[in-house]
Design an enzyme around this catalytic site. Structure first.
Site, PDB file in Angstrom:
ATOM      1  N   TYR A   1       0.858  -1.174   0.000  1.00  0.00           N
ATOM      2  CA  TYR A   1       0.000   0.000   0.000  1.00  0.00           C
ATOM      3  C   TYR A   1       0.897   1.228   0.000  1.00  0.00           C
ATOM      4  O   TYR A   1       1.555   1.529   0.998  1.00  0.00           O
ATOM      5  CB  TYR A   1      -0.894   0.019   1.245  1.00  0.00           C
ATOM      6  CG  TYR A   1      -2.165  -0.779   1.109  1.00  0.00           C
ATOM      7  CD1 TYR A   1      -3.379  -0.156   0.892  1.00  0.00           C
ATOM      8  CD2 TYR A   1      -2.145  -2.168   1.197  1.00  0.00           C
ATOM      9  CE1 TYR A   1      -4.549  -0.883   0.766  1.00  0.00           C
ATOM     10  CE2 TYR A   1      -3.309  -2.910   1.076  1.00  0.00           C
ATOM     11  CZ  TYR A   1      -4.509  -2.257   0.860  1.00  0.00           C
ATOM     12  OH  TYR A   1      -5.675  -2.978   0.738  1.00  0.00           O
TER      13      TYR A   1
ATOM     14  N   HIS B   1     -16.882  -3.637  -2.887  1.00  0.00           N
ATOM     15  CA  HIS B   1     -15.486  -4.063  -2.771  1.00  0.00           C
ATOM     16  C   HIS B   1     -15.313  -5.199  -1.770  1.00  0.00           C
ATOM     17  O   HIS B   1     -15.603  -5.060  -0.586  1.00  0.00           O
ATOM     18  CB  HIS B   1     -14.608  -2.886  -2.339  1.00  0.00           C
ATOM     19  CG  HIS B   1     -13.141  -3.222  -2.303  1.00  0.00           C
ATOM     20  ND1 HIS B   1     -12.425  -3.550  -3.439  1.00  0.00           N
ATOM     21  CD2 HIS B   1     -12.255  -3.296  -1.285  1.00  0.00           C
ATOM     22  CE1 HIS B   1     -11.163  -3.785  -3.117  1.00  0.00           C
ATOM     23  NE2 HIS B   1     -11.045  -3.644  -1.804  1.00  0.00           N
TER      24      HIS B   1
END
Length: 612
Positions: A207, A388
């Protein structure tokens, strides 16, 4: 491979085409290539009032062509049509289904209506239509879920289905409009929010976060469109991109770093502005709304978050991906916002291994929205959403409740595909009022896993989220729930005196059908803590419970001939595979096997009884 020979009754099909090949094909608004090499092109449109969808398939072939729907790319249970034009000019077209992985069979009920079938020197174009939900048990419903399409073609009209080229593609077909139908401003500007030459680590999950300024404008503007900008050859690497607005009082770090690593400052800013995930494309907001920039109340900086999945640990990858935004001084009536809802992404969320279907729940209770907003919260008009989960997700739906009663299933996808995550519009705006509750339900399948899956940022972890697009905006950024894990652990026979012990106890459970059912039931019955956060990072907790969901009732089935369908009897015949050596080309003799007088009589009767 043994397979069922496609020896269809072509005399019937020829009559059908002689009758319907002159039918006009309406304008079709939506289109997509179904294969990477752009050999198969689909155009389509739908009429919700008549519950019918029209297709036009163009394949780079002068042989047979095919199009239809499958469950998870399997031939068994597939629903499709095959058509083409023989060398003598006669047309064939028929509705088929898959019986097994090496057998396909023509349907007794023909529920696809041919509109036209043409051919040039290189391609075949076939237009046809069918109802969303037919009365044929051999047909698959066309729904608002992600559909698995199957298309293919052969080199000639010797229909050997299993030796042709077959491709698969996931597609959401209930689109509501194209960008051409929306208002494009006469003046606009483009601005890229991206990383610069970022070296992607040799790790399965990264990330990367950086803080970037928004465009500097002297007057108020609206962002009205965004699109992904993925570095070529990195398409399989970039999992999702999120842009978060930062409060103007925030002190932000510089550079690029792990979003959720040692430096907590790189996790600042939680108000989602726009989001993209794998499989998605560009998105233009409805004419009523846009993202405001340029006023004292608007964010000046954003946090760009890119999730990379480098499962193959490829070295020396450099990335410049990001989001391109389009903004204009031509203002829309309302400023829009994004509300982040679902199950709080944390190891309290767990999914047992080896399950065919397991449900998780996260609820948002809006009772504190006005107090946290610092001002009355106008009705929130929801117009779009982004679902999601990660790899185990098979279905997501969001349900709105008011005064304890279900108002509507706001959005759902019961055939969710991890590789097709896109922002979708609602048919009509749905209003949230203060005090309403919004439940997110996620369905998972973990037959390929041997260990418990916990909630977390990795693609191999799980999430259960819905991003809701609404107007007019307020200061609430997220509203996420999670169950009392201590209660869940105790229900599973484990000792736990707090949340940490509850999470640790889950790893001690011996998973079988009984404990899996107990876990699902306990997570649903447990009190949920609801975490509400504002753009300025103000956090408060609320509590709520999971309510029951009333399923959406499907519309009645329709027969393409508009006749009242007779009750169907299940077939008892065993269909045996025919060796390929018995297959013969379909020639002109097989088209007119009836005596001429009987054939003409049958044609006249068929035309009278089957006109639409």
């Amino acid at each position: 491979m043994h397979h069922q020979l496609l020896n269809m009754p072509l005399f019937l099909l020829s009559v059908l085409c002689l009758y319907s090949s002159h039918a006009s094909v309406p304008p079709l608004r939506f289109s997509a290539f179904l294969d990477p090499t752009h050999q198969i092109y689909l155009r389509w449109d739908h009429n919700a009032e008549e519950a019918i969808m029209t297709f036009e398939l163009q394949a780079h072939s002068t042989g047979w062509v095919s199009f239809g729907f499958t469950n998870n790319k399997e031939i068994t249970g597939a629903d499709f049509v095959i058509g083409g034009i023989l060398p003598d000019g006669n047309v064939y077209f028929s509705d088929w289904h898959g019986v097994s992985e090496d057998t396909v069979l023509e349907d007794e009920n023909q529920d696809y209506e041919l509109l036209s079938l043409t051919q040039d020197a290189t391609s075949t174009t076939m237009a046809f239509r069918r109802y969303f939900r037919t009365c044929d048990e051999d047909d698959l419903d066309i729904t608002g879920d992600t559909l698995r399409l199957m298309a293919g073609y052969g080199t000639d009209d010797t229909i050997n289905f299993f030796e042709g080229r077959i491709v698969h593609k996931s597609l959401y077909m209930m689109l509501l409009s194209t960008e051409d139908e929306l208002h494009s401003p006469s003046i606009y500007h483009v601005y890229d929010l991206k990383v610069d030459d970022f070296p992607v680590p040799e790790e399965d999950t990264t990330y990367a976060c950086t803080f970037l300024p928004l465009p500097i404008v002297k007057t108020k503007h609206h962002i009205y469109k965004f699109e992904p900008r993925i570095t070529p050859r990195n398409e399989t690497l970039v999992h999702h991109i999120l842009v978060y607005a930062c409060g103007n009082a925030s002190v932000l770090p510089t550079g690029v770093s792990d979003c959720y690593g040692a430096d907590p400052d790189f996790a600042l800013c939680s108000q989602v502005v726009v989001g993209w995930a794998v499989g998605g494309g560009s998105y233009m907001f409805p004419d009523e709304t846009g993202i405001s920039i340029g006023t004292p109340l608007d964010a000046q900086w954003v946090r760009l978050e890119i999730h990379y999945s480098n499962f193959n640990l490829i070295p020396d990858l450099i990335d410049n991906s990001g989001i391109r935004i389009y903004y204009t001084p031509e203002l829309r009536p309302y400023d829009m916002g994004v509300l982040h809802t679902g199950l709080f992404t944390f190891p309290i969320h767990f999914i047992p291994p080896g399950v065919d279907s397991y449900m998780s729940y996260g609820i948002c209770n809006t009772s504190q929205f006005e107090e946290m907003n610092g001002a009355p919260v106008p009705d929130m008009h929801m117009f779009g959403y982004l679902l999601h989960t990660h790899l185990a997700g098979k279905g997501v739906r969001g349900v709105l409740y008011r005064n304890g009663e279900q108002v509507t299933v706001l959005c759902e996808d019961n055939k969710y595909d991890f590789n097709l995550q896109e922002t979708r519009n609602l048919k009509e705006t749905v209003i949230f009022k203060p005090g309403d509750e919004f439940l997110v339900e996620c369905q998972y399948q973990t037959l390929d896993r041997t260990d418990v899956i916990f909630g977390g940022p990795s693609t191999l972890n799980e999430m259960c989220l819905i991003f809701l697009f609404y107007y007019p905006r307020n200061n609430i950024s997220s509203c996420l729930g999670y169950p009392d894990i201590q209660y869940v652990a105790n229900e599973l026979g484990q000792e736990a005196s707090d949340e940490m012990e509850g999470m640790m106890a889950i790893n001690l459970v011996d998973w079988d059908n009984e404990t899996i059912k107990k876990a699902e039931k306990a997570c649903k019955e447990a009190e949920q803590t609801v975490i509400i956060k504002t753009i300025d990072e103000l956090v408060r907790n609320e509590t709520s419970f999971i309510r029951e969901i009333t399923d959406t009732i499907p519309a009645p089935c329709k027969d393409i001939s508009k006749a009242i369908p007779a009750p169907r009897l299940k077939r008892q015949t065993v269909y045996k595979a025919i060796p390929p050596t018995t297959a013969k080309a379909l020639g002109a003799k097989s088209i007119f096997p009836l005596p001429p007088l009987l054939f003409l009589s049958w044609c006249f009767t068929w035309l009278l009884t089957s006109s639409v």
